[in-house]
Motif scaffolding. Structure first.
Motif, mmCIF file in Angstrom:
data_model
loop_
_atom_site.group_PDB
_atom_site.id
_atom_site.type_symbol
_atom_site.label_atom_id
_atom_site.label_comp_id
_atom_site.label_asym_id
_atom_site.label_seq_id
_atom_site.Cartn_x
_atom_site.Cartn_y
_atom_site.Cartn_z
ATOM 1 N N ILE A 72 67.047 -68.817 7.964
ATOM 2 C CA ILE A 72 67.179 -67.804 9.015
ATOM 3 C C ILE A 72 65.947 -67.794 9.902
ATOM 4 N N GLY A 73 64.756 -67.854 9.280
ATOM 5 C CA GLY A 73 63.523 -67.882 10.053
ATOM 6 C C GLY A 73 63.451 -69.089 10.961
ATOM 7 N N GLN A 74 63.930 -70.201 10.490
ATOM 8 C CA GLN A 74 63.924 -71.427 11.288
ATOM 9 C C GLN A 74 64.856 -71.293 12.485
ATOM 10 N N ALA A 75 66.015 -70.652 12.273
ATOM 11 C CA ALA A 75 66.940 -70.434 13.383
ATOM 12 C C ALA A 75 66.330 -69.505 14.427
ATOM 13 N N VAL A 76 65.637 -68.462 13.962
ATOM 14 C CA VAL A 76 65.008 -67.504 14.878
ATOM 15 C C VAL A 76 63.921 -68.184 15.704
ATOM 16 N N SER A 77 63.166 -69.058 15.072
ATOM 17 C CA SER A 77 62.059 -69.723 15.774
ATOM 18 C C SER A 77 62.540 -70.837 16.699
ATOM 19 N N GLY A 78 63.841 -71.099 16.708
ATOM 20 C CA GLY A 78 64.375 -72.195 17.521
ATOM 21 C C GLY A 78 64.554 -71.860 18.986
ATOM 22 N N ARG A 79 64.079 -70.672 19.402
ATOM 23 C CA ARG A 79 64.036 -70.275 20.808
ATOM 24 C C ARG A 79 65.416 -70.116 21.434
ATOM 25 N N TYR A 80 66.393 -69.674 20.609
ATOM 26 C CA TYR A 80 67.698 -69.353 21.184
ATOM 27 C C TYR A 80 68.413 -68.251 20.409
ATOM 28 N N ALA A 81 68.526 -68.390 19.115
ATOM 29 C CA ALA A 81 69.349 -67.492 18.299
ATOM 30 C C ALA A 81 68.973 -66.031 18.476
ATOM 31 N N ALA A 82 67.684 -65.749 18.654
ATOM 32 C CA ALA A 82 67.224 -64.358 18.761
ATOM 33 C C ALA A 82 67.004 -63.915 20.193
ATOM 34 N N CYS A 83 67.232 -64.812 21.158
ATOM 35 C CA CYS A 83 66.870 -64.440 22.528
ATOM 36 C C CYS A 83 67.980 -64.607 23.553
ATOM 37 N N PHE A 84 69.171 -65.090 23.167
ATOM 38 C CA PHE A 84 70.216 -65.173 24.188
ATOM 39 C C PHE A 84 70.682 -63.763 24.542
ATOM 40 N N ASP B 52 75.278 -72.757 13.616
ATOM 41 C CA ASP B 52 75.937 -71.814 14.533
ATOM 42 C C ASP B 52 74.977 -70.666 14.814
ATOM 43 N N GLU B 53 73.998 -70.924 15.673
ATOM 44 C CA GLU B 53 72.938 -69.946 15.904
ATOM 45 C C GLU B 53 73.450 -68.673 16.568
ATOM 46 N N ARG B 54 74.530 -68.754 17.309
ATOM 47 C CA ARG B 54 75.053 -67.546 17.956
ATOM 48 C C ARG B 54 75.585 -66.550 16.924
ATOM 49 N N ALA B 55 75.882 -67.044 15.744
ATOM 50 C CA ALA B 55 76.376 -66.170 14.674
ATOM 51 C C ALA B 55 75.247 -65.774 13.722
ATOM 52 N N LEU B 56 74.018 -65.818 14.203
ATOM 53 C CA LEU B 56 72.858 -65.480 13.370
ATOM 54 C C LEU B 56 73.039 -64.153 12.627
ATOM 55 N N LEU B 57 73.575 -63.149 13.313
ATOM 56 C CA LEU B 57 73.689 -61.823 12.714
ATOM 57 C C LEU B 57 74.535 -61.826 11.444
ATOM 58 N N LEU B 58 75.558 -62.668 11.396
ATOM 59 C CA LEU B 58 76.405 -62.703 10.207
ATOM 60 C C LEU B 58 75.597 -63.101 8.979
ATOM 61 N N TYR B 59 74.807 -64.141 9.132
ATOM 62 C CA TYR B 59 74.094 -64.681 7.982
ATOM 63 C C TYR B 59 72.835 -63.866 7.673
ATOM 64 N N ALA B 60 72.149 -63.424 8.713
ATOM 65 C CA ALA B 60 70.973 -62.586 8.492
ATOM 66 C C ALA B 60 71.367 -61.267 7.829
ATOM 67 N N GLY B 61 72.529 -60.735 8.203
ATOM 68 C CA GLY B 61 72.992 -59.498 7.583
ATOM 69 C C GLY B 61 73.312 -59.682 6.123
ATOM 70 N N THR B 62 73.914 -60.797 5.780
ATOM 71 C CA THR B 62 74.210 -61.070 4.371
ATOM 72 C C THR B 62 72.924 -61.195 3.568
ATOM 73 N N TYR B 63 71.946 -61.918 4.129
ATOM 74 C CA TYR B 63 70.673 -62.062 3.417
ATOM 75 C C TYR B 63 69.935 -60.730 3.318
ATOM 76 N N ALA B 64 69.984 -59.922 4.370
ATOM 77 C CA ALA B 64 69.321 -58.616 4.327
ATOM 78 C C ALA B 64 69.861 -57.788 3.171
ATOM 79 N N SER B 65 71.164 -57.878 2.912
ATOM 80 C CA SER B 65 71.749 -57.146 1.791
ATOM 81 C C SER B 65 71.158 -57.619 0.474
ATOM 82 N N GLN B 66 71.048 -58.931 0.310
ATOM 83 C CA GLN B 66 70.451 -59.460 -0.924
ATOM 84 C C GLN B 66 69.013 -58.953 -1.097
ATOM 85 N N ARG B 67 68.280 -58.948 -0.011
ATOM 86 C CA ARG B 67 66.883 -58.514 -0.080
ATOM 87 C C ARG B 67 66.785 -57.028 -0.432
#
Length: 581
Positions: free
Chosen positions: A111-123, A83-98
């Motif tokens: 997360i990096g793989q989703a970002v590099s997929g040419r959609y999740a970070a650019c729609f 669910d690449e459109r929901a990237l922020l949900l999962y990236a935010g959870t991981y950012a907290s862990q980091r």
């Protein structure tokens, strides 16, 4: 107070930590809980960052353990690949862990793989959501190749410097989140676009905080308080009022209730404990966040900047002069009862710009009509004290005489000299009669001593009605507040809070009354008042008339515009007199 609010809020969140588990709810509530999870994760991550990855508070630790337990599940973290459109949900959870010093290589890879997929970070995203993405990926340590935040900030609603009177709650959330991400929650200074600066941002946020306090929206008050803290403003009258509001709104359990309508209809059903959590968790998180920002040593601190000043009289004078021209022409064509308020408003405006002769032609014609009435005496007493007094002032300033008006004023003054007390609503009339030389200073002072403007402040009256009464009492001059400045402030806040609805409903008379009331209470240069003035100026025709009736009947249009123009030009003239050069 700040620490007490934070402790109570975090304690309540920790006690309800199992509610932040998407696997523990029905399918229809999963997305709602996933959003709640990332919000509490951000709070925990920011607190851990301030404490170098650890917690000195057991409640924060319990919340972090809950976030970690959910994020460790493959059924949760692998959703980012599905669910690449929901990237922020999962990236935010991981950012907290980091931020908490517990990076997860597999989660980061997904997360990096989703970002590099040419959609999740650019729609397509609106600016504040794009800033959210950039900030979240920054905290998560993910390379993205998306343009930097500075390239996005200039397109934000915040930096458009919008009118505070027109913003919806959703607009305000867009503004608050822009501040959060642009400042990294107070740890950096934004690179403001050309033409925008810190004083404008602070003034906007403080004005919105006032309006949201008056609406009793604790969620937005907390977010706006966080924004002021993110911009380094800790000690200011508005931050103090916001803290006091939140402390008062917080329940003994630590929960802070959100505004009505926070739950979508499909989530309304359920037990009372669930509804209590669902309607309060977000506001409670933001209240805790405010407490965190107030004590995070890395958050920037700075003195509150002086607010921008208004452009002064220049922007008003042309509008006032156009209105005078329209009113003086209109007063020549309408029945006497309509001509008096029109001529009075024109005379008031001409007095403000220092050229009483601008209304002379209309006033002379009005005097001829009044003195030439043969059937019955002209009933000046039915015309309203403001309009009659302004006509009298204008006639005197132009060297003109109206015998019937002169007799009316003499008779009125004679009636007052036999009294020992008058109601507060009559105080403006007493001042006007003194100004016109019909009462001596001693007579006027004796009568004015019997009045108390506090009697005009009854809260069962609509704000616009109170504003009219205060303006009449003050005769356009700022009130002497004495030792009760807090009472007058509460009245001014009521006026300010009523302005947005008056603008939305296009009640121009009410807008004008509220602006004049704000002026006589000393708020002529307040951001909310200035935005109200801008609203009125945008309603003026090139002819000078105010208002767009959206009607086709000529008579209805003319009547509406005459009434609006009278009210608007009087209010603008009052503010014109109060502005500095």
């Amino acid at each position: 107070m700040q620490r007490t609010v934070e402790r109570g809020a975090v304690s309540w969140l920790a006690a309800h930590r199992t509610r932040f588990d998407p696997d523990a709810v029905d399918e229809g509530r999963v997305l709602f809980v996933r959003k709640a999870l990332v919000e509490v994760a951000l709070l925990v991550g920011l607190r851990a960052r301030a404490e170098s990855g650890s917690f000195g508070d057991a409640d924060y630790q319990m919340l972090f353990d809950q976030v970690t337990a959910v994020a460790a599940r493959a059924s949760y973290r692998e959703l980012v690949a599905r669910d690449e459109r929901a990237l922020l949900l999962y990236a935010g959870t991981y950012a907290s862990q980091r931020l908490c010093g517990q990076p997860d290589g597999e989660f980061e890879r997904l997360i990096g793989q989703a970002v590099s997929g040419r959609y999740a970070a650019c729609f397509e995203r609106v600016p504040f959501r794009q800033l959210d993405l950039l900030h979240t990926l920054e905290l998560a340590g993910i390379d993205h190749g998306v343009p930097a935040a500075n390239a996005v900030l200039s397109f934000s609603l915040l930096c458009a410097d919008p009118s505070v009177l027109k913003l919806s709650d959703g607009d305000i959330y867009a503004i608050t989140h822009t501040v959060f991400y642009a400042t990294d929650f107070g740890r950096r200074i934004p690179r403001w676009p050309t033409g925008y600066d810190l004083p404008q941002a602070v003034e906007l946020l403080e004005a919105l905080s006032l309006l949201c306090r008056q609406k009793e929206n604790a969620d937005l008050v907390a977010e706006l308080l966080c924004c002021l803290l993110c911009l380094g403003i800790r000690d200011s009258p508005e931050t103090e009022r916001a803290w006091a509001f939140l402390a008062d709104a917080q329940e003994p359990s630590g929960r802070v209730a959100g505004p009505d309508g926070v739950l979508p209809p499909e989530l309304e059903n359920g037990d009372s404990e669930y509804r209590g959590w669902a309607t309060g968790y977000h506001t409670t998180i933001v209240a805790a966040l405010a407490g965190h920002l107030a004590r995070d040593a890395a958050v920037i601190r700075r003195p509150r900047p002086s607010p921008p000043r208004s452009a002064g009289k220049g922007r008003l004078e042309a509008a006032i002069r156009r209105a005078i021209t329209w009113l003086t022409d209109d007063a020549l064509e309408v029945p006497f009862d309509d001509a008096v308020p029109a001529a009075g408003a024109a005379s008031r405006a001409a007095r403000s710009v220092g050229e009483p002769q601008l209304a002379a032609r209309t006033l002379a014609r009005l005097a001829q009509r009044a003195d030439g009435a043969l059937a019955q005496p002209v009933a000046w007493g039915q015309q309203g004290v403001d309009a009659v007094a302004e006509c009298a002032r204008g006639l005197s300033a132009c060297g003109l005489v109206c015998d019937s008006l002169d007799r009316f004023l003499t008779d009125t003054a004679g009636t007052l000299t036999g009294l020992t007390a008058v109601p507060a609503t009559a105080a403006g009339g007493v001042r006007r009669l003194q100004d016109l030389g019909r009462l001596t200073a001693q007579q006027a002072d004796s009568l004015l001593a019997s009045t108390d403007p506090a009697s005009l402040l009854a809260e069962n009256h609509a704000p616009a009605i109170t504003a009219v009464a205060l303006a009449q009492y003050a005769d356009g001059q700022p009130l002497r507040l004495g030792d009760d400045a807090s009472a007058w402030r509460s009245v001014a806040e009521r006026f300010a809070a009523a302005l947005p609805a008056a603008c939305r409903s296009y009640r121009l008379e009410e807008v004008a009354a509220l602006l004049q009331g704000l002026g006589v209470l000393g708020w002529a240069d307040h951001r909310i008042t200035r935005d109200g003035v801008d609203f009125l100026l945008c309603q003026q025709h090139p002819t000078g008339a105010f208002g767009y009736p959206a009607r086709d009947d000529h008579q209805e249009r003319a009547t509406a515009q005459r009434i609006w123009t009278q009210s608007c030009v009087v209010a603008l003239s009052c503010l014109y007199d109060l502005y500095d050069e």
